[in-house]
Design an enzyme around this catalytic site. Structure first.
Site, PDB file in Angstrom:
ATOM      1  N   TYR A  27      16.253   1.748  10.477  1.00 61.93           N
ATOM      2  CA  TYR A  27      16.018   2.596   9.290  1.00 61.93           C
ATOM      3  C   TYR A  27      16.119   4.091   9.608  1.00 61.93           C
ATOM      4  O   TYR A  27      15.629   4.906   8.818  1.00 61.93           O
ATOM      5  CB  TYR A  27      14.617   2.362   8.725  1.00 61.93           C
ATOM      6  CG  TYR A  27      14.154   0.936   8.646  1.00 61.93           C
ATOM      7  CD1 TYR A  27      14.729   0.041   7.734  1.00 61.93           C
ATOM      8  CD2 TYR A  27      13.113   0.482   9.434  1.00 61.93           C
ATOM      9  CE1 TYR A  27      14.270  -1.267   7.662  1.00 61.93           C
ATOM     10  CE2 TYR A  27      12.654  -0.819   9.356  1.00 61.93           C
ATOM     11  CZ  TYR A  27      13.240  -1.693   8.470  1.00 61.93           C
ATOM     12  OH  TYR A  27      12.780  -2.977   8.396  1.00 61.93           O
ATOM     13  N   GLY A  38       0.809  -1.218   0.000  1.00 59.55           N
ATOM     14  CA  GLY A  38       0.000   0.000   0.000  1.00 59.55           C
ATOM     15  C   GLY A  38       0.839   1.263   0.000  1.00 59.55           C
ATOM     16  O   GLY A  38       2.065   1.206  -0.063  1.00 59.55           O
ATOM     17  N   CYS A  48      22.141  -2.413  25.887  1.00 57.94           N
ATOM     18  CA  CYS A  48      23.554  -2.054  25.869  1.00 57.94           C
ATOM     19  C   CYS A  48      24.073  -1.834  24.453  1.00 57.94           C
ATOM     20  O   CYS A  48      24.956  -2.569  23.982  1.00 57.94           O
ATOM     21  CB  CYS A  48      24.359  -3.146  26.557  1.00 57.94           C
ATOM     22  SG  CYS A  48      23.709  -3.479  28.174  1.00 57.94           S
ATOM     23  N   GLU A  91      -1.832  -5.366  -1.717  1.00 56.37           N
ATOM     24  CA  GLU A  91      -1.384  -6.022  -0.469  1.00 56.37           C
ATOM     25  C   GLU A  91      -0.911  -4.995   0.548  1.00 56.37           C
ATOM     26  O   GLU A  91       0.275  -4.960   0.889  1.00 56.37           O
ATOM     27  CB  GLU A  91      -0.196  -6.945  -0.775  1.00 56.37           C
ATOM     28  CG  GLU A  91      -0.428  -7.962  -1.858  1.00 56.37           C
ATOM     29  CD  GLU A  91       0.887  -8.572  -2.382  1.00 56.37           C
ATOM     30  OE1 GLU A  91       1.985  -8.054  -2.061  1.00 56.37           O
ATOM     31  OE2 GLU A  91       0.803  -9.549  -3.121  1.00 56.37           O
ATOM     32  N   PRO A  92      -1.780  -4.124   1.029  1.00 63.04           N
ATOM     33  CA  PRO A  92      -1.309  -3.108   1.974  1.00 63.04           C
ATOM     34  C   PRO A  92      -1.105  -3.668   3.374  1.00 63.04           C
ATOM     35  O   PRO A  92      -1.856  -4.547   3.815  1.00 63.04           O
ATOM     36  CB  PRO A  92      -2.451  -2.076   1.983  1.00 63.04           C
ATOM     37  CG  PRO A  92      -3.674  -2.838   1.604  1.00 63.04           C
ATOM     38  CD  PRO A  92      -3.231  -4.021   0.778  1.00 63.04           C
ATOM     39  N   GLY A  93      -0.091  -3.190   4.050  1.00 63.36           N
ATOM     40  CA  GLY A  93       0.154  -3.579   5.432  1.00 63.36           C
ATOM     41  C   GLY A  93       0.242  -2.326   6.287  1.00 63.36           C
ATOM     42  O   GLY A  93      -0.650  -2.015   7.074  1.00 63.36           O
ATOM     43  N   ARG A  94       1.330  -1.563   6.082  1.00 57.31           N
ATOM     44  CA  ARG A  94       1.613  -0.383   6.899  1.00 57.31           C
ATOM     45  C   ARG A  94       0.421   0.587   6.970  1.00 57.31           C
ATOM     46  O   ARG A  94       0.085   1.087   8.035  1.00 57.31           O
ATOM     47  CB  ARG A  94       2.818   0.341   6.290  1.00 57.31           C
ATOM     48  CG  ARG A  94       3.355   1.479   7.122  1.00 57.31           C
ATOM     49  CD  ARG A  94       4.328   2.306   6.288  1.00 57.31           C
ATOM     50  NE  ARG A  94       5.367   1.538   5.664  1.00 57.31           N
ATOM     51  CZ  ARG A  94       6.580   1.286   6.196  1.00 57.31           C
ATOM     52  NH1 ARG A  94       6.883   1.773   7.376  1.00 57.31           N
ATOM     53  NH2 ARG A  94       7.460   0.575   5.541  1.00 57.31           N
TER      54      ARG A  94
HETATM   55  N1  LLP Z   1       3.772  -6.910  -0.642  1.00 61.67           N
HETATM   56  C1  LLP Z   1       5.078  -7.212  -0.693  1.00 61.67           C
HETATM   57  C2  LLP Z   1       5.565  -8.127  -1.731  1.00 61.67           C
HETATM   58  C3  LLP Z   1       5.971  -6.640   0.237  1.00 61.67           C
HETATM   59  O1  LLP Z   1       7.266  -6.948   0.168  1.00 61.67           O
HETATM   60  C4  LLP Z   1       5.495  -5.749   1.227  1.00 61.67           C
HETATM   61  C5  LLP Z   1       6.401  -5.170   2.221  1.00 61.67           C
HETATM   62  C6  LLP Z   1       4.105  -5.482   1.252  1.00 61.67           C
HETATM   63  C7  LLP Z   1       3.285  -6.064   0.296  1.00 61.67           C
HETATM   64  C8  LLP Z   1       3.492  -4.575   2.263  1.00 61.67           C
HETATM   65  O2  LLP Z   1       3.953  -3.272   2.071  1.00 61.67           O
HETATM   66  P1  LLP Z   1       3.308  -2.050   2.888  1.00 61.67           P
HETATM   67  O3  LLP Z   1       1.881  -1.889   2.447  1.00 61.67           O
HETATM   68  O4  LLP Z   1       3.382  -2.386   4.325  1.00 61.67           O
HETATM   69  O5  LLP Z   1       4.133  -0.879   2.531  1.00 61.67           O
HETATM   70  N2  LLP Z   1      10.070  -3.375   8.051  1.00 61.67           N
HETATM   71  C9  LLP Z   1       9.996  -2.245   7.148  1.00 61.67           C
HETATM   72  C10 LLP Z   1       9.038  -2.477   6.012  1.00 61.67           C
HETATM   73  C11 LLP Z   1       9.302  -3.720   5.200  1.00 61.67           C
HETATM   74  C12 LLP Z   1       8.346  -3.905   4.066  1.00 61.67           C
HETATM   75  C13 LLP Z   1       8.557  -5.212   3.379  1.00 61.67           C
HETATM   76  N3  LLP Z   1       7.620  -5.517   2.337  1.00 61.67           N
HETATM   77  C14 LLP Z   1       9.649  -0.989   7.954  1.00 61.67           C
HETATM   78  O6  LLP Z   1       9.501  -1.067   9.168  1.00 61.67           O
HETATM   79  O7  LLP Z   1       9.551   0.109   7.395  1.00 61.67           O
END
Ligand code: LLP
Length: 420
Positions: free
Chosen positions: A316, A239, A344, A273-276
């Site tokens: 990051y 997303g 630590c 495929e949104p997550g964040r």
């Molecule tokens: N689809 C695929 C193939 C992905 O690799 C990812 C995220 C998503 C969907 C979901 O993306 P989003 O909607 O969340 O932007 N740990 C890192 C972020 C790693 C993201 C990895 N892939 C952070 O804390 O910023």
């Protein structure tokens, strides 16, 4: 922060005072708002649903059963990147036919488990993976629905560690070989090639890279169709980026307009495929100040959360707002502090020289926008207990992951016979 209001000078999650949760569960803990989750999910459905876009929540952002269940009940499918995440999705009630399995390195065991479960789609990232999946599916006497994840060689202009769509990144099939692999896939036993997938990175705040990537994918889809190959589905990946510090980011309406202009005319099913952007601003990490230490050259606020709870600032250089639970008076003096955890390592720092109102030992503070890639990336480093997780809904809350005990953590180790 609509669902995180200050009421009578105290921070609330929906209608529940954060302080009340802290007293009940101890600190540190993650706290999520059901209303925020549901608003964020609904925003995708409202803006993109009419274009036929189907939302597969990306579990990697936050895979707590209660979060998945909340979103599943609203109709979300699941994007998983390991068989462990697949089990989490299934256990939370997402049916197999609503699960997409993405990821650059699926093992044979994982393929087998996902094929037996009967998932909706595999996003395949290399020719080798395609051949292996074909073998595994043939052996099981089933057919794997496959999209090929394309690496469009587009710079997402996001943090280097979460940029995935450039030729030098490990992800996807390079666009120049895509047509050749796609037509090979169409002839492979055990494979039903259904379309294309693309994901150029996470936390994109500029829409231009999406345009560049979508154009390349649309062009490829047309080339494939001209060659007589079926393209039924297009998976657009993660997303949009979110505002961690009131920075400007992509408007979902503009994103939808782009999908409408470039992808929708192909007439395929469209997936995202949104997550964040679903769970990020729906969660806080709440922590208590242990000590305030006037260092030689700067003041340190030492809190009881650490990099093992929220690693994003260390990994990051990510920014999270630090907000007091008790609203300070508007004329409270502001002082620059380093906000650090007890681990630590110098890198165990949430913020450097951050202007903060006065805080003293025992005060509660919250790290904002911590719902995504927070708890899921936590560890027990320094034998610290992972933060508890709490879900709020209106005026009620429940612990959705208790803090484990020290025994629970330590008893995972075993003493070999020769040391007994
Ligand atoms: N689809 C695929 C193939 C992905 O690799 C990812 C995220 C998503 C969907 C979901 O993306 P989003 O909607 O969340 O932007 N740990 C890192 C972020 C790693 C993201 C990895 N892939 C952070 O804390 O910023």
């Amino acid at each position: 922060m609509t669902h995180f209001p200050y009421i009578d000078g105290e921070l609330h999650v929906e209608q529940v005072p954060v302080r009340r949760i802290a007293e009940a569960v101890g600190t540190p803990f993650y706290c999520y708002s059901t209303a925020a989750l549901s608003d964020n999910y609904q925003a995708y459905v409202d803006t993109l649903g009419k274009l036929g876009v189907d939302v597969f929540y990306s579990l990697k952002a936050n895979s707590n059963q209660a979060i998945i269940r909340t979103l599943g009940k609203l109709g979300a499918g699941a994007d998983v990147v390991s068989v462990g995440e697949m089990y989490r999705a299934l256990k939370a009630g997402i049916p197999a036919e609503r699960i997409v399995f993405a990821g650059v390195g699926k093992t044979i065991d994982e393929m087998e488990a996902a094929l037996k479960a009967g998932i909706y789609q595999f996003n395949v990232e290399s020719f080798g993976e395609l051949e292996t999946l074909s073998d595994v599916a043939s052996r099981l006497g089933v057919t794997a629905p496959v999209t090929l994840r394309i690496n469009p060689d587009v710079d997402a202009k996001t943090h280097a560690k979460i940029s995935t769509g450039k030729a030098e990144n490990k992800f996807g099939i390079d666009i120049d070989h895509a047509a050749q692999f796609y037509s090979a896939a169409a002839r492979m036993r055990g494979i039903r090639i259904v379309g294309l997938a693309v994901h150029i990175g996470s936390q994109l705040t500029d829409i231009a890279p999406y345009r560049a990537a979508f154009l390349k994918i649309a062009e490829l889809a047309q080339t494939l169709r001209k060659a007589g190959l079926p393209v039924e589905r297009i998976d657009l990946g993660g997303g949009i980026g979110i505002a961690y510090r009131a920075e400007s980011t992509i408007d979902l309406k503009d994103y939808a307009a782009l999908v409408q202009e470039i992808i929708a005319p192909l007439g395929t099913k469209i997936e995202i495929e949104p997550g964040r952007s679903i769970v990020g601003n729906a969660g806080l990490l709440v922590s208590r100040v242990i000590n305030v230490k006037p260092g030689v050259s700067r003041k340190f606020v030492i809190v009881d959360a650490a990099m093992n709870d929220l690693i994003r600032p260390s990994l990051y250089d990510a920014y999270h707002d630090i907000i007091p639970i008790a609203l300070p008076p508007s004329d409270a003096p502001v002082e620059r502090c380093d906000v650090v955890g007890p681990i630590c390592e110098t890198g165990d720092r949430f913020a450097e020289q951050r202007p903060l109102p006065p805080v003293k030992p025992g005060d509660l503070v919250a790290f904002a926008t911590a719902g995504a890639y927070g708890s899921v990336m936590s560890s027990t480093y320094n034998t610290r207990l992972p933060a508890a997780e709490v879900l709020v809904e209106g005026g009620r809350f429940d612990v959705v992951r208790p803090r484990p005990s020290y025994d629970h953590i330590i008893d995972l180790d075993r003493i070999p016979d020769w040391l007994a």
